[in-house]
Motif scaffolding. Structure first.
Motif, short mmCIF file in Angstrom:
data_model
loop_
_atom_site.label_atom_id
_atom_site.label_comp_id
_atom_site.label_asym_id
_atom_site.label_seq_id
_atom_site.Cartn_x
_atom_site.Cartn_y
_atom_site.Cartn_z
N THR A 22 -4.38 3.75 6.21
CA THR A 22 -3.51 4.80 6.19
C THR A 22 -2.38 4.68 6.93
OG1 THR A 22 -4.42 5.92 7.57
CG2 THR A 22 -5.86 6.96 6.35
N LEU A 23 -1.39 5.00 6.09
CA LEU A 23 0.00 4.46 6.71
C LEU A 23 0.62 6.57 7.36
CD1 LEU A 23 1.45 2.68 3.95
CD2 LEU A 23 0.14 1.60 6.01
N HIS A 24 0.79 5.70 8.84
CA HIS A 24 1.85 6.44 9.56
C HIS A 24 3.26 6.63 9.34
CE1 HIS A 24 2.14 3.48 12.59
NE2 HIS A 24 0.85 3.38 12.26
N ILE A 48 -0.80 -6.65 -1.20
CA ILE A 48 -1.96 -5.78 0.53
C ILE A 48 -2.54 -8.14 0.01
CG2 ILE A 48 -3.98 -5.30 0.48
CD1 ILE A 48 -1.54 -3.21 0.11
N ALA A 49 -2.67 -7.84 1.55
CA ALA A 49 -3.03 -9.13 1.85
C ALA A 49 -4.56 -9.43 2.38
CB ALA A 49 -2.79 -9.99 2.96
N ASP A 50 -4.90 -9.17 1.36
CA ASP A 50 -6.91 -8.78 1.42
C ASP A 50 -7.36 -10.26 1.97
OD1 ASP A 50 -6.59 -10.59 -0.75
OD2 ASP A 50 -8.41 -8.56 -2.03
N LEU A 51 -6.75 -11.41 1.81
CA LEU A 51 -7.88 -12.39 1.82
C LEU A 51 -7.22 -12.19 3.92
CD1 LEU A 51 -6.64 -14.50 -0.41
CD2 LEU A 51 -8.73 -14.46 0.19
N GLN A 64 -13.91 -3.28 1.05
CA GLN A 64 -13.50 -2.35 0.12
C GLN A 64 -12.28 -1.26 0.52
OE1 GLN A 64 -17.62 -2.37 -1.66
NE2 GLN A 64 -16.67 -3.33 -3.30
N LYS A 65 -12.95 -0.05 0.98
CA LYS A 65 -12.35 0.78 1.10
C LYS A 65 -11.24 0.99 1.98
CE LYS A 65 -12.48 5.86 1.59
NZ LYS A 65 -11.92 6.47 1.27
N ASN A 66 -11.01 -0.33 3.01
CA ASN A 66 -9.55 -0.07 3.78
C ASN A 66 -8.80 -0.56 2.44
OD1 ASN A 66 -10.86 0.47 5.80
ND2 ASN A 66 -10.52 -1.58 6.88
N THR A 67 -9.09 -1.87 1.90
CA THR A 67 -7.87 -2.16 0.65
C THR A 67 -7.49 -1.23 -0.31
OG1 THR A 67 -8.79 -4.54 1.13
CG2 THR A 67 -7.88 -3.89 -1.47
N THR A 69 -7.54 2.53 0.18
CA THR A 69 -6.52 3.25 0.88
C THR A 69 -5.60 2.62 1.12
OG1 THR A 69 -8.99 3.84 1.88
CG2 THR A 69 -6.60 4.75 3.01
N LEU A 70 -4.72 1.33 1.63
CA LEU A 70 -3.94 0.69 2.09
C LEU A 70 -2.89 0.94 0.21
CD1 LEU A 70 -1.89 -0.13 3.33
CD2 LEU A 70 -2.88 -2.66 3.07
N ILE A 71 -3.89 0.50 -0.53
CA ILE A 71 -3.06 0.15 -2.41
C ILE A 71 -2.44 2.00 -2.66
CG2 ILE A 71 -3.85 0.07 -4.42
CD1 ILE A 71 -5.64 -1.88 -3.69
N LEU A 72 -3.50 3.08 -2.16
CA LEU A 72 -3.13 4.03 -2.93
C LEU A 72 -1.44 4.53 -1.87
CD1 LEU A 72 -5.99 6.07 -3.32
CD2 LEU A 72 -4.63 5.23 -4.96
N ASN A 73 -2.03 4.44 -0.20
CA ASN A 73 -0.67 4.22 0.87
C ASN A 73 0.83 3.75 0.11
OD1 ASN A 73 -1.49 5.88 3.17
ND2 ASN A 73 -3.71 5.79 2.46
N GLU A 74 0.76 2.33 -0.12
CA GLU A 74 1.61 2.24 -0.71
C GLU A 74 1.75 2.71 -1.49
OE1 GLU A 74 3.78 -0.57 0.73
OE2 GLU A 74 2.28 -0.90 2.61
N LEU A 75 1.82 2.16 -2.77
CA LEU A 75 1.58 2.86 -3.71
C LEU A 75 3.11 4.47 -4.26
CD1 LEU A 75 -0.94 1.51 -6.64
CD2 LEU A 75 1.61 0.54 -6.36
#
Ligand code: ADP
Ligand code: TRP
Length: 345
Positions: A22-24, A48-51, A64-67, A69-75
């Motif tokens: 999540t981004l603030h 997204i630097a998942d590696l 999985q969840k973090n990635t 969520t980050l994808i959705l937040n960024e997009l």
């Protein structure tokens, strides 16, 4: 170097899903907003630097969840992707391939000096408990960057050393193989909003410190965060003259409020003519106005996984095109390609 003087550069940055994704508003002001600015006139790559997250997150469900969520937040925050190639690192295998080649021109001492590794040692973690992924982190990051030959790499202050290591590795590669394959990228660290302070008014805004204002949480959660923001501890009654400096509500309003209205609120606050609650209500409204579209987009994307997948697929395809050109050049330059070669990307 003044960035504004540079025309149509290639810009690349990555963000690791090592937190919960999540981004603030600190992430927004310190990173995403700048990137949107860059994208107005430049060719941008954001991944997204998942590696990289795998160096610290070694749990399938959490990664999985973090990635996701980050994808959705960024997009949701980026919105219009004109000029932006958005992709996931692990969807472009050239990143790990180039890392493997760069390993051979990277001296051990260079990595030993890297902060992330040194920090772990200083925390008295025995070498047995530091994985090689973490030690090698800067080489993977160098590969991430060099594949796309960007002019600028916008990063937070803490990542500057990694970009310097990347430059060092690039130079060594060019020198070793006597060909200038990799132009040296410049780190770009935005000055004016270098660090957004947290709602406690004391430390950098950071999820782990619990001093954030969220962007995509329920309105009630964000309202609570705003209401508990540090203002002026010397002010007991709304009729007391208040201080603006160090008052986090006004710091945030400088970014999110309407300038005329904020100026007028500041004047009233200094004279004891407006209450903290009124100013905080205005901050809450301003945040909701600023992020109205992003919040709607977030809901839309969450409800449409196929839409997200398509964006990532298109992004990966574009990234592949650029990365495979660089890799073909690298294979040729190093001598991996010879008269019996058939491999094509
Ligand atoms: P952190 O820097 O706290 O580890 P992340 O790595 O998730 O957080 O940060 C992602 C991006 O957001 C980075 O570019 C980072 O510099 C930026 N960022 C994070 N927190 C802040 C903050 N409080 N103020 C400004 N920028 C921030
Ligand atoms: N290490 C960066 C961070 O933690 C993320 C990252 C990975 C990155 N690869 C990159 C940033 C390449 C810029 C360029 O924030």
């Amino acid at each position: 170097m003044i960035y504004q003087n540079v025309k149509k550069s290639r810009i690349l940055s990555g963000i690791a899903p090592s937190g919960d994704g999540t981004l603030h508003i600190g992430n927004y002001l310190g990173a995403v907003k700048q990137f949107k600015e860059f994208a107005k006139n430049n060719e941008c790559f954001l991944f997204i630097a998942d590696l990289h997250a795998l160096t610290t997150i070694q749990d399938r469900a959490i990664l999985q969840k973090n990635t996701e969520t980050l994808i959705l937040n960024e997009l949701a925050l980026l919105g219009d992707l004109t000029n932006i190639t958005f992709f996931r690192q692990s969807d472009v295998p050239m990143h790990t391939e180039l890392q493997s080649i760069l390993n051979n021109v990277t001296p051990l001492g260079l990595l030993r000096r890297a902060h992330a590794y040194k920090d772990k040692l200083e925390k008295d973690l025995p070498e047995e408990e530091i994985n090689l992924g973490l030690f090698n982190y800067p080489i993977l990051m160098a590969a991430d960057i060099l594949l796309y030959k960007p002019n600028f790499v916008p990063v937070g202050k803490d990542q500057k050393q990694h970009v310097e290591i990347c430059r060092d590795i690039a130079e060594r590669f060019n020198k070793t193989f006597k060909k200038k394959v990799f132009p040296l990228p410049e780190p770009y660290i935005p000055e004016e909003v270098a660090v957004v302070m947290g709602t406690d008014g004391k430390r950098k805004m950071s999820k782990s410190l619990g001093n954030i204002i969220s962007i995509f949480d329920e309105e009630s959660v964000i309202r609570k965060q705003v209401m508990s923001t540090y203002t002026d501890p010397t002010r007991i009654h709304p009729t007391d003259p208040g201080h603006i400096e160090g008052n986090m509500v006004f710091s945030y309003l400088d970014f999110f409020g309407d300038k005329r209205q904020v100026d007028s609120l500041k004047e009233k606050y200094k004279k004891g003519k407006v209450s903290d609650v009124e100013v905080k209500n205005y901050l809450f409204e301003s945040l909701m106005r600023t992020f109205k579209e992003a919040r709607a987009r977030y809901r839309e994307l969450s409800a449409n996984p196929d839409m997200v997948k398509k964006i990532l697929k298109d992004g990966a395809q574009k990234a592949h095109e650029v990365a495979s050109q660089t890799m073909a050049e690298v294979r040729d330059t190093t001598g991996l390609t010879n008269q019996y070669s058939f491999f094509r990307y």
